[in-house]
Design an enzyme around this catalytic site. Structure first.
Site, PDB file in Angstrom:
ATOM      1  N   ASP A 205     -25.551  70.969  15.386  1.00  0.00           N
ATOM      2  CA  ASP A 205     -24.376  70.729  16.217  1.00  0.00           C
ATOM      3  C   ASP A 205     -24.748  69.906  17.451  1.00  0.00           C
ATOM      4  OD1 ASP A 205     -21.521  71.539  16.637  1.00  0.00           O
ATOM      5  OD2 ASP A 205     -22.348  72.379  18.482  1.00  0.00           O
ATOM      6  N   ASP A 322     -13.017  69.110  12.832  1.00  0.00           N
ATOM      7  CA  ASP A 322     -12.708  68.679  14.199  1.00  0.00           C
ATOM      8  C   ASP A 322     -11.662  67.570  14.257  1.00  0.00           C
ATOM      9  OD1 ASP A 322     -14.564  70.384  15.388  1.00  0.00           O
ATOM     10  OD2 ASP A 322     -16.188  68.931  15.199  1.00  0.00           O
TER      11      ASP A 322
HETATM   12  C1  NOJ Z   1     -19.072  70.114  17.408  1.00  0.00           C
HETATM   13  C2  NOJ Z   1     -18.414  71.049  16.440  1.00  0.00           C
HETATM   14  O1  NOJ Z   1     -18.168  70.370  15.237  1.00  0.00           O
HETATM   15  C3  NOJ Z   1     -17.154  71.527  17.114  1.00  0.00           C
HETATM   16  O2  NOJ Z   1     -16.323  72.252  16.232  1.00  0.00           O
HETATM   17  C4  NOJ Z   1     -17.535  72.350  18.299  1.00  0.00           C
HETATM   18  O3  NOJ Z   1     -16.369  72.725  18.996  1.00  0.00           O
HETATM   19  C5  NOJ Z   1     -18.444  71.560  19.249  1.00  0.00           C
HETATM   20  N1  NOJ Z   1     -19.473  70.857  18.553  1.00  0.00           N
HETATM   21  C6  NOJ Z   1     -19.097  72.486  20.223  1.00  0.00           C
HETATM   22  O4  NOJ Z   1     -20.063  73.275  19.572  1.00  0.00           O
END
Ligand code: NOJ
Length: 515
Positions: A205, A322
């Site tokens: 991540d 996302d």
């Molecule tokens: C990227 C992740 O894909 C997302 O869902 C998350 O909110 C942020 N990083 C923070 O960890």
């Protein structure tokens, strides 16, 4: 003889967002046993690996990306025995397992942060990024947090010690300080915990955020209010990435790391491969953000060839938890179908977000059911498994259903040879049976403006892709002579002779004509 390609170069990775995938106990939230129950679908589809978004204990302020214990399973998803059973079930079926690792921040409920905030003298104080108050009351720098419409600071004052702590995401997600060797060691041990349990790799991540400039200098004014997350390109990150890679290399079996690099420039994304000593794969998001237009796609494909290919193996991602789903972004089933040819046909490892194979659009989420602070609920709607009243879930799933559920559920699409799921299955089968489609070279073709055309080749094997992203038909007669249709985006049973005119949003996979 050349060595066979590592699994992560030939694989298609299927992303599972555990809350939304499959619910084994009827509580409305997906879980690990639910995934085990649905592995038949993945085998039917023909993917090679799964990536699980976080399932760790978490207060769920960011639905699992706020981890309060890196080495356990949140009870809502099951327990470690369920996890082990999932890994076994996947491995028995020849599916690899990739899990999410969240190294940039913990939950504010993590015992490390609880200790860190307790006093300025606590041994874990330096595990997070603390700064004293300025006399004028302003935050330590001008960094902006994510999902803030008004450029809110990435800093919060903690009342316990009256100092600022850094959080590039929510205040409930304090950033770890990777300059502290204790953090590095503890996070490496987390990797070993899961590697010992047999995972094949990690999706890391926002890995580009773990290196932060020592002076935490202001972001340039002209970029504000862009969040710091898309701006942090910091050389001190790369040795940290190398250190992480060396942990994976302690293990046999080609353990893989794919970095989520949230930067908007492909040349910067390429740096995280660290010339073979860093990430084996890196998400490159510009194609995901590109509108359905060759004007944007051509330079994006060129940028991958120019910047990524010399440094490592590309990864392709056109959807995730996302971002709005493809059907919502591109606006039609025809485009979603044609996008499958881009995702699975361009050279590199594709990451397919669960539900894209059903052509799902985002759910409409009424204000009273919004739960995500980042506005991403729509693409996280539960996967409908069948046409029954509960669609294979409990009576009350955590988010509303996506649209057209009677058409866009797994059972209905498996039964319909003309469905988008069956189109994905045909493309995946073609890919699986051909080294040219998995690891072969790629050469872009001269094609009409609205058409992307490219050849893939390996030894004597050759394939050609043509994808029309335009609103009008395009003459492709000069590109189809001597070729026959293997997969057509719009017809199940296209005869061998290709059309010389490609209609709007139409795609074809061709092979050399027999004889
Ligand atoms: C990227 C992740 O894909 C997302 O869902 C998350 O909110 C942020 N990083 C923070 O960890």
């Amino acid at each position: 003889m050349t060595d066979p390609a590592p699994w992560w170069k030939t694989a298609v990775v299927y992303q599972i967002y555990p809350r939304s995938f499959a619910d084994s106990n009827g509580d409305g939230i997906g879980d690990l046993r639910g995934i085990i129950d649905r592995l038949d679908h993945l085998q039917w589809l023909g993917v090679d690996a799964i990536w699980l978004s976080p399932f760790y204990p978490s207060p769920m302020a960011d639905f699992g990306y706020d981890v309060s214990d890196y080495c356990d399973v949140d009870p809502v998803f099951g327990n470690l025995d369920d996890f082990d059973a999932l890994v076994d079930a996947c491995h028995t079926r020849g599916l690899r397992v990739v899990i999410d690792w969240v190294p940039n921040h913990t939950s504010d409920q993590h015992p490390w942060f609880q200790a860190s905030r307790s006093s300025k003298d606590d041994p874990k104080r330096d595990w997070y990024v603390w700064r004293p108050r300025n006399p004028d009351g302003s935050p330590p720098n001008n960094w902006v947090t994510s999902w803030s419409e008004d450029g809110a600071p990435a800093w919060t004052i903690d009342p316990v010690t009256d100092e600022w702590y850094l959080h590039l995401f929510l205040p409930q997600q304090p950033d770890l300080n990777w300059r502290n060797p204790g953090v590095v060691e503890a996070m490496h041990d987390v990797l070993r915990f899961w590697l010992d349990r047999g995972v094949d790799g990690f999706r890391m991540d926002v890995i580009h955020l773990i290196g932060k400039a020592e002076d935490l200098a202001d972001d340039p004014e002209e970029f504000l209010p862009l969040p710091h997350v898309v701006l942090n390109h910091e050389p001190s990150c790369l040795p940290l990435v190398e250190g992480i890679r060396s942990v994976l290399d302690e293990y046999d079996g080609d353990r893989m790391m794919v970095g989520e690099i949230g930067l908007l420039d492909t040349s910067m994304v390429a740096d995280y491969y660290v010339d073979g000593r860093g990430m084996q794969l890196a998400f490159n998001f510009p194609p995901l953000y590109a509108p359905w237009d060759t004007l944007f796609w051509r330079p994006n494909i060129d940028a991958v060839a120019t910047h990524i290919e010399p440094k490592g193996w590309p990864a392709w991602v056109l959807g995730n938890h996302d971002n709005p789903r493809q059907a919502t972004r591109y606006g039609s089933e025809e485009r979603s179908r044609a996008a499958a040819f881009l995702l699975l046909g361009l050279r590199g490892t594709p990451f397919l977000y669960a539900g894209e194979e059903l052509g799902l659009a985002d759910a409409e989420v009424p204000a009273e059911r919004v739960v995500d602070p980042g506005g991403r609920d729509g693409c996280r709607a539960p996967i409908p498994w069948d046409s029954s009243d509960d669609h294979g879930w409990g009576p009350d799933p955590w988010l509303p259903w996506p649209p057209e559920i009677d058409l866009r559920n797994v059972a209905a699409q498996v039964d319909d040879p003309a469905s988008i799921a069956n189109l994905y299955r045909r493309l995946l089968a073609a890919r699986r049976s051909s080294a040219a489609l998995q690891v072969g070279s790629q050469a872009m073709l001269d094609s009409p403006d609205s058409v992307l055309g490219w050849d893939r080749a390996e030894g004597p094997e050759r394939f050609r892709f043509l994808v029309n992203l335009g609103p009008d038909e395009a003459d492709v007669s000069s590109l189809v002579n001597g070729w026959e249709v293997l997969v057509d985006s719009l017809e199940t049973d296209h005869g061998p002779a290709p059309d010389t005119v490609l209609s709007a949003d139409h795609a074809m996979l061709l092979r050399p004509a027999a004889g």
